[in-house]
Every structure is written in C-alpha cells, then in structure tokens.
Design a protein around this motif. Structure first.
Motif, PDB file in Angstrom:
ATOM      1  N   ALA A  41       0.932  -1.111  -0.013  1.00 61.98           N
ATOM      2  CA  ALA A  41       0.097   0.033   0.025  1.00 61.98           C
ATOM      3  C   ALA A  41       0.839   1.270  -0.115  1.00 61.98           C
ATOM      4  O   ALA A  41       0.793   2.155  -0.802  1.00 61.98           O
ATOM      5  CB  ALA A  41      -0.975   0.058   1.094  1.00 61.98           C
ATOM      6  N   ALA A  42       1.783   1.312   1.086  1.00 60.67           N
ATOM      7  CA  ALA A  42       2.987   2.529   0.742  1.00 60.67           C
ATOM      8  C   ALA A  42       3.459   2.764  -0.464  1.00 60.67           C
ATOM      9  O   ALA A  42       4.054   3.808  -0.794  1.00 60.67           O
ATOM     10  CB  ALA A  42       4.075   2.230   1.795  1.00 60.67           C
ATOM     11  N   LEU A  43       3.565   1.596  -1.390  1.00 64.53           N
ATOM     12  CA  LEU A  43       4.295   1.597  -2.691  1.00 64.53           C
ATOM     13  C   LEU A  43       3.125   1.810  -3.755  1.00 64.53           C
ATOM     14  O   LEU A  43       3.690   1.955  -4.824  1.00 64.53           O
ATOM     15  CB  LEU A  43       5.044   0.431  -3.001  1.00 64.53           C
ATOM     16  CG  LEU A  43       6.319   0.039  -2.141  1.00 64.53           C
ATOM     17  CD1 LEU A  43       6.779  -1.202  -2.517  1.00 64.53           C
ATOM     18  CD2 LEU A  43       7.313   1.099  -2.574  1.00 64.53           C
ATOM     19  N   GLY A  44       1.934   1.945  -3.259  1.00 62.84           N
ATOM     20  CA  GLY A  44       0.874   2.445  -4.299  1.00 62.84           C
ATOM     21  C   GLY A  44       0.379   1.045  -4.755  1.00 62.84           C
ATOM     22  O   GLY A  44      -0.394   1.470  -6.006  1.00 62.84           O
ATOM     23  N   GLU A 146      15.122   0.967  -7.011  1.00 64.28           N
ATOM     24  CA  GLU A 146      15.317   2.435  -7.223  1.00 64.28           C
ATOM     25  C   GLU A 146      14.204   3.146  -6.517  1.00 64.28           C
ATOM     26  O   GLU A 146      14.146   4.025  -5.754  1.00 64.28           O
ATOM     27  CB  GLU A 146      15.670   2.967  -8.595  1.00 64.28           C
ATOM     28  CG  GLU A 146      17.138   2.571  -8.984  1.00 64.28           C
ATOM     29  CD  GLU A 146      17.613   3.147 -10.340  1.00 64.28           C
ATOM     30  OE1 GLU A 146      16.949   4.199 -10.790  1.00 64.28           O
ATOM     31  OE2 GLU A 146      18.780   2.821 -10.688  1.00 64.28           O
ATOM     32  N   GLU A 147      13.140   2.748  -7.176  1.00 62.52           N
ATOM     33  CA  GLU A 147      11.758   3.506  -6.808  1.00 62.52           C
ATOM     34  C   GLU A 147      11.696   3.025  -5.205  1.00 62.52           C
ATOM     35  O   GLU A 147      11.105   4.172  -4.394  1.00 62.52           O
ATOM     36  CB  GLU A 147      10.580   2.769  -7.815  1.00 62.52           C
ATOM     37  CG  GLU A 147       9.245   3.026  -7.359  1.00 62.52           C
ATOM     38  CD  GLU A 147       8.871   4.665  -7.363  1.00 62.52           C
ATOM     39  OE1 GLU A 147       9.647   5.315  -8.178  1.00 62.52           O
ATOM     40  OE2 GLU A 147       7.744   5.072  -7.096  1.00 62.52           O
ATOM     41  N   ILE A 148      11.783   1.945  -4.883  1.00 64.26           N
ATOM     42  CA  ILE A 148      11.769   1.678  -3.743  1.00 64.26           C
ATOM     43  C   ILE A 148      12.668   2.573  -2.514  1.00 64.26           C
ATOM     44  O   ILE A 148      12.194   3.150  -1.431  1.00 64.26           O
ATOM     45  CB  ILE A 148      11.843   0.192  -3.164  1.00 64.26           C
ATOM     46  CG1 ILE A 148      10.665  -0.773  -4.085  1.00 64.26           C
ATOM     47  CG2 ILE A 148      12.140  -0.272  -1.769  1.00 64.26           C
ATOM     48  CD1 ILE A 148      10.911  -2.287  -3.949  1.00 64.26           C
ATOM     49  N   GLU A 149      13.901   2.443  -2.977  1.00 64.22           N
ATOM     50  CA  GLU A 149      14.859   3.286  -2.283  1.00 64.22           C
ATOM     51  C   GLU A 149      14.441   4.743  -1.963  1.00 64.22           C
ATOM     52  O   GLU A 149      14.657   5.261  -0.960  1.00 64.22           O
ATOM     53  CB  GLU A 149      16.128   2.997  -3.079  1.00 64.22           C
ATOM     54  CG  GLU A 149      17.282   3.728  -2.225  1.00 64.22           C
ATOM     55  CD  GLU A 149      18.663   3.490  -2.820  1.00 64.22           C
ATOM     56  OE1 GLU A 149      18.851   2.787  -3.854  1.00 64.22           O
ATOM     57  OE2 GLU A 149      19.790   4.047  -2.279  1.00 64.22           O
ATOM     58  N   ALA A 150      13.772   5.279  -3.371  1.00 60.09           N
ATOM     59  CA  ALA A 150      13.298   6.777  -3.242  1.00 60.09           C
ATOM     60  C   ALA A 150      12.093   6.826  -2.339  1.00 60.09           C
ATOM     61  O   ALA A 150      12.000   7.950  -1.535  1.00 60.09           O
ATOM     62  CB  ALA A 150      12.796   6.973  -4.536  1.00 60.09           C
ATOM     63  N   LYS A 151      11.533   5.744  -1.841  1.00 60.06           N
ATOM     64  CA  LYS A 151      10.283   6.003  -1.081  1.00 60.06           C
ATOM     65  C   LYS A 151      10.860   5.556   0.470  1.00 60.06           C
ATOM     66  O   LYS A 151       9.744   5.412   1.486  1.00 60.06           O
ATOM     67  CB  LYS A 151       9.309   5.177  -1.522  1.00 60.06           C
ATOM     68  CG  LYS A 151       8.612   5.466  -2.763  1.00 60.06           C
ATOM     69  CD  LYS A 151       7.251   4.908  -3.198  1.00 60.06           C
ATOM     70  CE  LYS A 151       6.505   5.773  -4.146  1.00 60.06           C
ATOM     71  NZ  LYS A 151       5.667   5.170  -5.167  1.00 60.06           N
ATOM     72  N   VAL A 152      11.778   4.989   0.574  1.00 57.85           N
ATOM     73  CA  VAL A 152      12.308   4.637   2.089  1.00 57.85           C
ATOM     74  C   VAL A 152      12.071   5.877   2.897  1.00 57.85           C
ATOM     75  O   VAL A 152      12.687   7.261   2.763  1.00 57.85           O
ATOM     76  CB  VAL A 152      13.523   4.177   2.019  1.00 57.85           C
ATOM     77  CG1 VAL A 152      14.341   4.098   3.414  1.00 57.85           C
ATOM     78  CG2 VAL A 152      13.736   2.829   1.392  1.00 57.85           C
ATOM     79  N   LYS A 153      11.552   5.898   3.992  1.00 61.00           N
ATOM     80  CA  LYS A 153      11.362   6.745   5.120  1.00 61.00           C
ATOM     81  C   LYS A 153      12.149   6.824   6.288  1.00 61.00           C
ATOM     82  O   LYS A 153      12.748   7.633   7.034  1.00 61.00           O
ATOM     83  CB  LYS A 153       9.851   6.725   5.717  1.00 61.00           C
ATOM     84  CG  LYS A 153       8.766   7.313   4.634  1.00 61.00           C
ATOM     85  CD  LYS A 153       7.721   8.028   5.119  1.00 61.00           C
ATOM     86  CE  LYS A 153       6.818   8.696   4.142  1.00 61.00           C
ATOM     87  NZ  LYS A 153       5.950   7.690   3.695  1.00 61.00           N
ATOM     88  N   LYS A 154      12.463   5.415   6.632  1.00 63.87           N
ATOM     89  CA  LYS A 154      13.424   5.081   7.856  1.00 63.87           C
ATOM     90  C   LYS A 154      14.360   3.993   7.339  1.00 63.87           C
ATOM     91  O   LYS A 154      14.306   2.858   7.379  1.00 63.87           O
ATOM     92  CB  LYS A 154      12.577   4.249   8.890  1.00 63.87           C
ATOM     93  CG  LYS A 154      11.727   4.964   9.721  1.00 63.87           C
ATOM     94  CD  LYS A 154      11.353   4.002  10.871  1.00 63.87           C
ATOM     95  CE  LYS A 154      10.263   4.793  11.444  1.00 63.87           C
ATOM     96  NZ  LYS A 154       9.407   3.816  12.356  1.00 63.87           N
ATOM     97  N   PRO A 155      15.653   4.587   6.800  1.00 67.73           N
ATOM     98  CA  PRO A 155      16.636   3.778   6.372  1.00 67.73           C
ATOM     99  C   PRO A 155      17.078   2.548   7.389  1.00 67.73           C
ATOM    100  O   PRO A 155      17.189   3.466   8.597  1.00 67.73           O
ATOM    101  CB  PRO A 155      17.620   4.645   5.888  1.00 67.73           C
ATOM    102  CG  PRO A 155      17.204   6.061   5.810  1.00 67.73           C
ATOM    103  CD  PRO A 155      15.860   6.237   6.868  1.00 67.73           C
ATOM    104  N   ALA A 274      10.862   0.112   6.898  1.00 67.30           N
ATOM    105  CA  ALA A 274      11.754   1.139   6.036  1.00 67.30           C
ATOM    106  C   ALA A 274      10.750   2.115   5.204  1.00 67.30           C
ATOM    107  O   ALA A 274      11.104   3.365   5.285  1.00 67.30           O
ATOM    108  CB  ALA A 274      12.712   0.480   5.088  1.00 67.30           C
ATOM    109  N   LEU A 275       9.680   1.527   4.868  1.00 67.47           N
ATOM    110  CA  LEU A 275       8.593   2.447   4.013  1.00 67.47           C
ATOM    111  C   LEU A 275       7.798   3.296   5.302  1.00 67.47           C
ATOM    112  O   LEU A 275       6.974   4.236   4.625  1.00 67.47           O
ATOM    113  CB  LEU A 275       7.811   1.559   3.276  1.00 67.47           C
ATOM    114  CG  LEU A 275       8.440   0.989   1.897  1.00 67.47           C
ATOM    115  CD1 LEU A 275       7.467   0.073   1.300  1.00 67.47           C
ATOM    116  CD2 LEU A 275       8.788   1.976   1.088  1.00 67.47           C
ATOM    117  N   GLY A 276       8.188   3.222   6.445  1.00 71.44           N
ATOM    118  CA  GLY A 276       7.325   4.112   7.310  1.00 71.44           C
ATOM    119  C   GLY A 276       6.025   3.264   7.683  1.00 71.44           C
ATOM    120  O   GLY A 276       5.302   4.554   8.387  1.00 71.44           O
ATOM    121  N   VAL A 277       5.749   2.269   7.583  1.00 70.34           N
ATOM    122  CA  VAL A 277       4.564   1.452   8.033  1.00 70.34           C
ATOM    123  C   VAL A 277       4.426   1.681   9.544  1.00 70.34           C
ATOM    124  O   VAL A 277       5.458   1.308  10.267  1.00 70.34           O
ATOM    125  CB  VAL A 277       4.395   0.140   7.661  1.00 70.34           C
ATOM    126  CG1 VAL A 277       3.261  -0.444   8.102  1.00 70.34           C
ATOM    127  CG2 VAL A 277       4.257   0.230   6.059  1.00 70.34           C
TER     128      VAL A 277
END
Ligand code: SF4
Ligand code: SF4
Lengths: 301, 142
Positions: A41-44, A146-155, A274-277
C-alpha cells in the motif's frame, strides 16, 4: 460493463493485483501478510485477495501420473481467469513454487489440461496462461528497487541481515526467481532499504522443510548449521520468504548452542518498516524472538 | 570364407546405443513415474556431494540411482527416499540433467501405493503448523 451491484473485487488497474495468501498466511504467518499488504500500500499497490481461493497442496507433485495433485492449484488459476486477470502474486515461497510449477505443468500439454478440466464440474475450464509471480519479482521487475529506495522513510542503517532463500524460490530453474546457487534479489532489496545484507554460505540450503513433522532431529541439525553460518557472517537478523523456513528456524534454534537466538523475520516486515508503516502493522509481536529491542537500539521502532 | 568383421555390419554413428527390449520392468516403472532417463546418470556423485541429508541416508543419492539402474528392488526398503526433503539441490546441479528428487518421489510412491507409510500419526510432534503437516502428509503418507 461491470455489474454495479456486484462489482468484480478486482478492477483491471495495474496496481491492483490478484493475490493468493495460502493457508499459512492466515494462520501462523499472519505477520507476513499484514506487513506485505501494508508495504505494498505504501508503494501504491493493492494486493487484492483472490476470491474463493483454496489450499495449493503445499508441495508440488514430482510424479508424472499424479494429475489429481494439480487440481488444487488449477482451481486457483481458474479463479484468476474468472476475474479476467492474467497474473497471480504470491508471498509464501511454497505456494509460489507449487502454483507456478502446476501452471507450467498443465499448460505444457493440452491433453493433461483437458483431463484436469474434466475433473472439475463446477468451474469453467482452465484455458492456461495465468502467470504466477512471487512478490519479490513484482518488487524487482515492476516496482523497481530504485523506486523503493526513493520511498524509504526510515533507512535501516547498520542493520545486518542475512537473507535466507531456502529452496522453493530458487529451484527448479524453470520457476526459480533468481540464480539457484547465487541469488541476489533479497540482498538488492535490503540494500535499497539501507540495511546491510550479508552473504553466508547456507543462504540457499534446505532447512529440512516438512521433515519437521517426521524427523525433527534432522531439521534441528540443519537449523544449527544455517543459524551458525548466519551468525559467523555477523547477522543480527535472518530474513525469509517462507513460513515453513521461518517456523523451523525459530522453533529449532537451540539455546544450547548459543545463548542469544537470532530473530527470524519475513522480508516484508523489513520492507514495511523502512517504508514508514506504523509499528502496529509490522507483526513483530507475533514472532517468537522479538526484533524490537534490537531495532529500538537503532531508533527504528 | 569368413566375412571380415565390420565389412557388412551397419555402423552406429552419433547415436546412443540403448537396448530397451530387455529393460527390467522395475526400471521402466521408475522411469515412467519419474519421467527421468535413469541411464543418463554416469555416477559422478555430484548429487550426493551437495545433498545436505546424505548423512542420514543408508544409500547416497547416486547409489540409490545405481541400484535402480541395476533393477535391484531392495532399494525400496532404503531409508534414503524418506529422508530426502525434495530440496532439489541435486536436481539443479546434476551435469547429466537427472532430477533425482523425481526418482526419490517415484520410489516413495511405489511404497506408498502398496500401503506403506513414512509417517505415523502418533509420532507427529505437537505444535507443528499446517504448512508442515500438509507437506509431510502429501509426501509421506499414501
Ligand atoms: S549428479 Fe547426476 S550424473 Fe552425477 S551421480 Fe548424481 S544423478 Fe548421476
Ligand atoms: S532433493 Fe533429496 S536427494 Fe536431492 S539434494 Fe535434496 S534431499 Fe538430497
């Protein structure tokens, strides 16, 4: 035109994908499903649960004459066909293997397909052509790291994780999602999340699988080797995609061999984190060895 | 005058020599069930070298295959097929493309179809999850 009163549960939007949970994800591996859905969901993307799915049978029949064993998988493929869809995404490595192999097995021979169809009274005939995907393929080939990396909120900086593939994601070659002896897809994903993936020699070696029922001693031995190898590589966490591997690695880790066990998570839990869930959707509480003390040291939870 | 050897006999060129007429029924059955060409195996032992369960087998995977080639039906009482976890490591590594996991499955099935079992209900440990139970019963019970 879709019936407005009875809409299809899945519209043909590319980011809504029919998804097969399988029994384990409704049982001991709820954390896997919950974290995967939240991460997607966080990735759309929406993982839309397949209506009326049934157990795939867990293990693929390796015999030439056991057509009945393909009935379970094929019924699920019919459900995908009923939706007018052509793809089915899975999370459990065993479901992935069984469904993907069955799909190829019946698709390769019209006579086989005809016989299977003759067994099914209620369903429409399966016409073939449904593609079974594992979530990692979707993440790598469609979403893109790359797209996932760009959406990472908490590395996940400094988190040392040993990717454990087991067997069913990689073998046999026809359905393997990566090189059978030297896979890299999980490493690439964890790098994108900012974590530190570790190479270790047991990453694609069997945990003993269902022998946990008939010969647990053999499984204990396998688990000791796998976990020791991960520990020697410096792992703080082991990440997997198989509920049976996860069960074996957790249950058969013995404190007799080492005082502190290594937590075994699903890869989707790290992805979601990492995606901030939010923490309550990560399913960490359902694991035998809670990773939160370790993650809170890094200020990740 | 005796004919010189080789003068009139047709030569086999580039063809595999395979005498199937005398193939024992047991070998034919295992080949049929597994879908594998058992005579392709040249006993290199790579399957056994990589099998993580070989320590617990009475015969190594390549030895199991050899016994089948020799139509030695005593292989049906071997522990090896029951220890094999269908991990497929051997299947992806065999230089001759033999899928031993399928041969192990065929041997299990020959016993299971005679009513044998590789799993006794009373011995199932408590707390094993459904995924393990379904897998084990499908592999190890008739
Ligand atoms: S790896 Fe293949 S050829 Fe070598 S012994 Fe095993 S089955 Fe035979
Ligand atoms: S499939 Fe069976 S014989 Fe082959 S390596 Fe795995 S456990 Fe050994």
């Amino acid at each position: 035109m879709p019936d407005a009163k009875n809409p299809s549960p899945i519209t043909h939007h590319p980011s809504r994908i029919p998804y097969f949970p399988g029994c384990a994800l409704k049982d001991q591996a709820e954390a896997f499903e919950e974290s995967a859905r939240a991460a997607m969901a966080a990735l759309g993307y929406e993982l839309a649960e397949l209506p009326r799915w049934n157990c795939c049978g867990t293990v693929y029949s390796l015999a030439t004459d056991d057509l009945m064993r393909h009935l379970g998988p094929v019924r699920n493929l019919v459900r995908v066909q009923e939706l007018g869809e052509t793809r089915l995404v899975t999370l459990c490595a065993m479901c992935y293997n069984t469904l993907a192999r069955s799909s190829r097995f019946v698709g390769a021979d019209p006579e086989r397909l005809e016989r299977i169809n003759a067994f099914m009274d209620e369903e429409a005939d399966y016409r073939g052509g449904v593609e079974v995907l594992h979530l990692l393929q979707l993440l790598r080939d469609e979403v893109g790291f790359e797209e996932i990396e760009a959406k990472v909120k908490k590395p996940l900086a400094g988190v040392r994780v040993a990717p454990y593939y087991g067997c069913m994601l990689l073998r046999p070659r026809e359905v393997g999602i990566d090189a059978p002896d030297s896979p890299e897809v999980l490493e690439a994903l964890f790098s994108a999340l900012g974590a530190e993936p570790l190479d270790f020699p047991q990453k694609a070696e069997c945990c003993g699988a269902y022998q946990t029922v008939s010969d647990p001693e053999i499984v204990r031995e396998r688990v000791r080797e796998i976990v020791s190898a991960a520990r020697r590589a410096g792992a703080e966490l082991i990440a997997t995609s198989c509920p049976l591997c996860q069960f074996n690695l957790e249950t058969h880790q013995s404190v007799a061999h080492h005082p502190s066990p290594i937590t075994v998570v699903y890869f989707t839990q790290l992805l979601a984190l990492a995606l901030g869930v939010p923490e309550d959707k990560l399913g960490f509480a359902g694991l035998k060895f809670d990773p939160r003390p370790l993650l809170s040291e890094r200020e990740l939870v | 005058m005796a004919e010189r050897i080789g003068d009139s006999t047709p030569r086999l060129t580039g063809q595999a020599l395979r005498i199937t007429a005398g193939e024992p029924e047991f070998v034919a059955k295992v080949e049929e069930l597994s879908g594998e060409n058992l005579y392709a195996c040249y006993q290199c032992g790579k399957c056994a070298a990589g099998c993580l369960f070989a320590d617990h087998m009475d015969f190594l995977p390549n030895q199991v295959l050899r016994l089948v080639q020799l139509a030695d039906e005593s292989v049906l009482t071997s522990r090896a097929p029951w220890v094999c976890a269908s991990c497929l490591a051997c299947a992806v590594r065999c230089p001759k493309g033999v899928d031993i996991a399928k041969v192990m499955e065929a041997l299990r099935l020959l016993s299971l179809r005679q009513g044998e079992t590789g799993l006794r209900w009373a011995e199932i440990p408590p707390g094993v999850p459904q995924i393990a139970l379904v897998g084990a019963t499908r592999k190890l019970t008739p």
